[in-house]
Design an enzyme around this catalytic site. Structure first.
Site, PDB file in Angstrom:
ATOM      1  N   ASP A  66       0.785  -1.291   0.174  1.00 51.67           N
ATOM      2  CA  ASP A  66       0.368   0.159   0.053  1.00 51.67           C
ATOM      3  C   ASP A  66       0.713   1.626  -0.089  1.00 51.67           C
ATOM      4  O   ASP A  66       2.274   0.965   0.456  1.00 51.67           O
ATOM      5  CB  ASP A  66      -0.710  -0.190   1.724  1.00 51.67           C
ATOM      6  CG  ASP A  66      -2.128  -1.030   1.104  1.00 51.67           C
ATOM      7  OD1 ASP A  66      -1.890  -1.410   0.559  1.00 51.67           O
ATOM      8  OD2 ASP A  66      -2.505  -1.254   2.669  1.00 51.67           O
ATOM      9  N   HIS A 104       3.571  -2.337   2.915  1.00 50.34           N
ATOM     10  CA  HIS A 104       3.814  -0.590   3.008  1.00 50.34           C
ATOM     11  C   HIS A 104       4.556  -0.324   2.325  1.00 50.34           C
ATOM     12  O   HIS A 104       5.986  -0.611   2.880  1.00 50.34           O
ATOM     13  CB  HIS A 104       3.396  -0.408   3.832  1.00 50.34           C
ATOM     14  CG  HIS A 104       2.450  -0.016   4.787  1.00 50.34           C
ATOM     15  ND1 HIS A 104       2.008  -1.475   5.750  1.00 50.34           N
ATOM     16  CD2 HIS A 104       0.630   0.434   5.159  1.00 50.34           C
ATOM     17  CE1 HIS A 104       0.728  -2.085   6.165  1.00 50.34           C
ATOM     18  NE2 HIS A 104      -0.411  -0.839   5.548  1.00 50.34           N
TER      19      HIS A 104
END
Length: 250
Positions: A64, A209
């Site tokens: 992400d 992430h």
């Protein structure tokens, strides 16, 4: 006489039909003929996917991105070096603010997916606002990267039946994860590595992430990739993973 002939004929046809059914059933039992509904390559999926049901040693690393420009290039350099393709969930504002980085992700052959627009929970919003949030990110990603995302991971992984309904109507599949690295907490490089390698299983979707707030992900990534390879895993995108089995919500 004619009635007797017809009855004998029907009896003969019935016996032949019974023999055929018995023969086919025997083949199924012996494994020589598979029933259509038993296909192991079925890709029918849950409306929200946490992992893929497969016995193959496949795993999808997902990233992400919502903030920053320092961490993404470090992650991309490592993935290029290891020739690993992943799925990136990108937020609309980040894509618009850093178009060169967004395009590089696509050009490197990674799968482009949506992480929504504002990094807020969607479940409290009315349907029209949920649709607006998803649409704004969709258009930004398509405009900048030239890719049309079909997968979405909602901000914070937040969803409810309302979010699922809107996303489905817009042609999206919601993707969650069954392995959480917790890298966003910056818990330590070894902790991130251990959480991934200890919990991964065939068909896993791993949450990572590449935002600047996650300062340890790129340091843990080389060992994660090496460890997965040593365990016999092949790293693929989420869409490729879904070609090997149904997505499940668990």
């Amino acid at each position: 006489m004619r009635v007797l002939y017809l009855n004998l004929r029907r009896l003969k046809e019935g016996l032949l039909l019974l023999a055929g059914v018995t023969f086919i059933g025997g083949l199924v039992i012996l494994g020589l003929l598979k029933e259509p509904c038993a296909s192991p390559t079925s890709t029918s999926s849950s409306p929200i996917i946490y992992r893929v049901r497969t016995e193959e040693k496949l795993v999808a690393l997902t990233f992400d991105i919502s903030w920053g420009t320092e961490t993404p290039p470090k992650v991309l350099d490592l993935l290029r070096k290891e020739n690993v393709k992943c799925t990136f969930f990108l937020s609309g504002p980040w894509v618009k603010k850093y178009p060169e980085l967004a395009r590089r992700i696509a050009e490197d052959g990674h799968e482009i997916a949506s992480h929504g627009h504002r990094h807020i929970n969607l479940s409290p919003l009315p349907p029209e606002e949920i649709k607006a949030e998803i649409s704004r990110a969709h258009e930004a990603i398509k405009e900048v990267t030239g890719k049309t995302p079909k997968l979405i991971r909602t901000p914070n992984g937040d969803y409810n039946a309302k979010v699922l309904k809107v996303a489905k109507e817009m042609g999206y599949t919601l993707i969650q994860w069954d392995v959480d690295s917790l890298d966003w907490k910056n818990p330590g490089v070894n902790t991130i590595i251990t959480r991934v390698l200890k919990n991964v299983r065939p068909g896993s979707i791993v949450l990572l992430h590449a935002s600047d707030t996650c300062q340890q992900t790129h340091l843990a990534l080389p060992t994660i990739i090496q460890g997965l390879k040593e365990k016999g895993y092949r790293m693929v995108t989420v869409s490729e993973l879904l070609q090997h089995g149904p997505g499940v919500a668990e």
